[in-house]
Design an enzyme around this catalytic site. Structure first.
Site, mmCIF file in Angstrom:
data_model
loop_
_atom_site.group_PDB
_atom_site.id
_atom_site.type_symbol
_atom_site.label_atom_id
_atom_site.label_comp_id
_atom_site.label_asym_id
_atom_site.label_seq_id
_atom_site.Cartn_x
_atom_site.Cartn_y
_atom_site.Cartn_z
ATOM 1 N N GLY A 1 0.818 -1.207 0.000
ATOM 2 C CA GLY A 1 0.000 0.000 0.000
ATOM 3 C C GLY A 1 0.847 1.249 0.000
ATOM 4 O O GLY A 1 2.010 1.234 0.402
ATOM 5 N N ARG A 2 0.237 2.301 -0.475
ATOM 6 C CA ARG A 2 0.925 3.593 -0.487
ATOM 7 C C ARG A 2 -0.065 4.662 -0.070
ATOM 8 O O ARG A 2 -1.157 4.759 -0.633
ATOM 9 C CB ARG A 2 1.464 3.880 -1.895
ATOM 10 C CG ARG A 2 2.328 5.126 -1.957
ATOM 11 C CD ARG A 2 2.705 5.469 -3.399
ATOM 12 N NE ARG A 2 3.616 6.597 -3.403
ATOM 13 C CZ ARG A 2 4.927 6.485 -3.510
ATOM 14 N NH1 ARG A 2 5.475 5.300 -3.631
ATOM 15 N NH2 ARG A 2 5.701 7.557 -3.491
ATOM 16 N N GLY A 3 0.286 5.453 0.913
ATOM 17 C CA GLY A 3 -0.551 6.554 1.357
ATOM 18 C C GLY A 3 0.027 7.871 0.900
ATOM 19 O O GLY A 3 1.011 7.918 0.157
ATOM 20 N N PHE B 1 1.591 10.072 2.661
ATOM 21 C CA PHE B 1 2.882 10.376 3.260
ATOM 22 C C PHE B 1 3.672 9.121 3.628
ATOM 23 O O PHE B 1 4.672 9.213 4.324
ATOM 24 C CB PHE B 1 2.690 11.215 4.528
ATOM 25 C CG PHE B 1 1.896 12.469 4.307
ATOM 26 C CD1 PHE B 1 2.441 13.536 3.618
ATOM 27 C CD2 PHE B 1 0.602 12.575 4.776
ATOM 28 C CE1 PHE B 1 1.710 14.694 3.413
ATOM 29 C CE2 PHE B 1 -0.135 13.729 4.581
ATOM 30 C CZ PHE B 1 0.422 14.794 3.889
ATOM 31 N N SER B 2 3.203 7.960 3.213
ATOM 32 C CA SER B 2 3.848 6.740 3.687
ATOM 33 C C SER B 2 3.718 5.605 2.683
ATOM 34 O O SER B 2 2.921 5.666 1.749
ATOM 35 C CB SER B 2 3.221 6.310 5.019
ATOM 36 O OG SER B 2 1.833 6.059 4.833
ATOM 37 N N VAL C 1 3.510 1.156 2.796
ATOM 38 C CA VAL C 1 3.274 0.030 3.698
ATOM 39 C C VAL C 1 3.774 -1.250 3.036
ATOM 40 O O VAL C 1 3.506 -1.497 1.853
ATOM 41 C CB VAL C 1 1.778 -0.113 4.051
ATOM 42 C CG1 VAL C 1 1.573 -1.238 5.065
ATOM 43 C CG2 VAL C 1 1.228 1.197 4.616
ATOM 44 N N LYS D 1 4.810 0.107 8.211
ATOM 45 C CA LYS D 1 4.526 1.400 7.573
ATOM 46 C C LYS D 1 5.723 2.325 7.765
ATOM 47 O O LYS D 1 6.149 2.586 8.885
ATOM 48 C CB LYS D 1 3.273 2.029 8.182
ATOM 49 C CG LYS D 1 2.971 3.428 7.638
ATOM 50 C CD LYS D 1 1.751 4.050 8.304
ATOM 51 C CE LYS D 1 0.489 3.670 7.584
ATOM 52 N NZ LYS D 1 -0.663 4.529 7.970
ATOM 53 N N ASP E 1 -9.731 10.472 10.538
ATOM 54 C CA ASP E 1 -9.773 10.154 9.106
ATOM 55 C C ASP E 1 -10.690 8.960 8.844
ATOM 56 O O ASP E 1 -10.325 8.019 8.142
ATOM 57 C CB ASP E 1 -8.356 9.879 8.591
ATOM 58 C CG ASP E 1 -8.272 9.929 7.069
ATOM 59 O OD1 ASP E 1 -9.173 10.522 6.433
ATOM 60 O OD2 ASP E 1 -7.308 9.379 6.506
#
Length: 313
Positions: free
Chosen positions: A52-54, A56-57, A59, A74, A172
């Site tokens: 995963g990609r957020g 600001f981060s 995973v 993360k 969130d």
């Protein structure tokens, strides 16, 4: 991270993940305010793949070499760009998140800083999320049955009540952060830490994605509070019934979105498909004045009653 494996239980201790012996005299956290953990390092993990990609981060699925547990790792990429106070507050908040222990919340197992980068270790298991379920029903041109809505919403309320009782806000809540296991267990994840990033760091990212769940108080920059989580819960309950955000609109810019949010201007839910109690709870949560919104105890109570009622009819 919709469509990616979530950070959920996959065995493991609810306490700190890494159990290597600490020094005879552990470092004083007062003298090391940015030190979250003295027992984990990247060398303790075998990283398998990015899951995963957020904003600001990133995973990664990883294995802890000390106990062979599969976890989510993360990596907060812009931690080094945060100002000193934001770093310290972020570290403090993660300490609070690690104390949360609830079957409907993804567990924060450990965290550490290495090479000036923040790493957070989370429970992991493969599952879908609520946004995927909503998309599926929309594609099928079917509404989600009300009993299914309450089945998942009551679990989400239980998670949020646990957080609020410990004076922790999520910040969130949205369908992509509500994971659902194959056995129908809800897991609330991605607890919001974004507020710790400095305005300079986040300015370029502030409009990434349309903030459909933004509350009026956030528009007016009056700060986030526990009732802001209630607004988000109302938006999520509405979206489960309508299969779209209450304030969604084609070709809508940020200004017109903010206007709709401030005026609580959203299409009513179909009365022939959903109970008056559901529609009433939505309108109570999506209310412009945060002081007039119910607290999580009330929302959870209604959800429990409706879950029991719809399950028995």
């Amino acid at each position: 991270m919709a469509g990616q494996p979530s950070h959920m239980p996959h065995g493991g201790s609810p306490n700190n993940l890494c159990h290597t012996p600490g020094p005879a005299h552990p470092p004083d956290p007062q003298r090391h305010p940015n030190a979250l953990s003295f027992r984990c390092s990247l060398a303790d993990f075998q990283i398998e793949k990015k899951i995963g990609r957020g904003q600001f981060s990133e995973v990664y699925k990883a294995t802890c070499l000390l106990d062979r547990k599969t976890v989510a790792l993360k990596k907060v990429q812009i931690f080094e760009m945060m100002d000193a106070k934001a770093r310290q507050d972020c570290v403090k908040e993660i300490g609070l998140l690690k104390q949360l222990n609830h079957p409907n919340i993804i567990k924060y197992l450990d965290s550490f800083i290495e090479d000036n980068e923040l790493n957070i270790v989370l429970e992991l298991a493969d599952a879908g999320d609520l946004s995927q379920m909503i998309k599926y029903f929309k594609k099928q041109k079917r509404l989600i049955p009300e009993r299914t809505v309450w089945k998942y919403f009551v679990q989400l309320c239980s998670a949020v009540e646990h957080m609020h009782s410990r004076r922790v806000m999520h910040r969130d809540i949205k369908p992509a952060n509500v994971f659902i296991t194959a056995t129908g267990i809800v897991k609330l994840g991605d607890l919001g830490l974004g507020r710790f990033f400095s305005s300079e760091t986040t300015a370029a990212h502030s409009l990434v994605g349309t903030p459909y769940y933004m509350s009026p108080e956030r528009i007016h920059e009056n700060g986030y509070n526990f009732k802001s989580d209630i607004w988000s819960l109302g938006c999520l309950l509405y979206e489960m019934a309508a299969l779209q955000s209450p304030f969604y609109g084609d070709k809508m810019n940020l200004f017109s979105l903010c206007q709709k949010i401030e005026q609580c201007d959203y299409p009513p839910l179909p009365g022939e498909h959903y109970s008056e109690k559901l529609r009433e709870l939505v309108s109570m949560c999506i209310y412009p004045d945060p002081n007039q919104r119910p607290d999580i105890g009330y929302v959870h109570q209604v959800a429990r009653q409706m879950h029991v009622w719809t399950s028995s009819t």
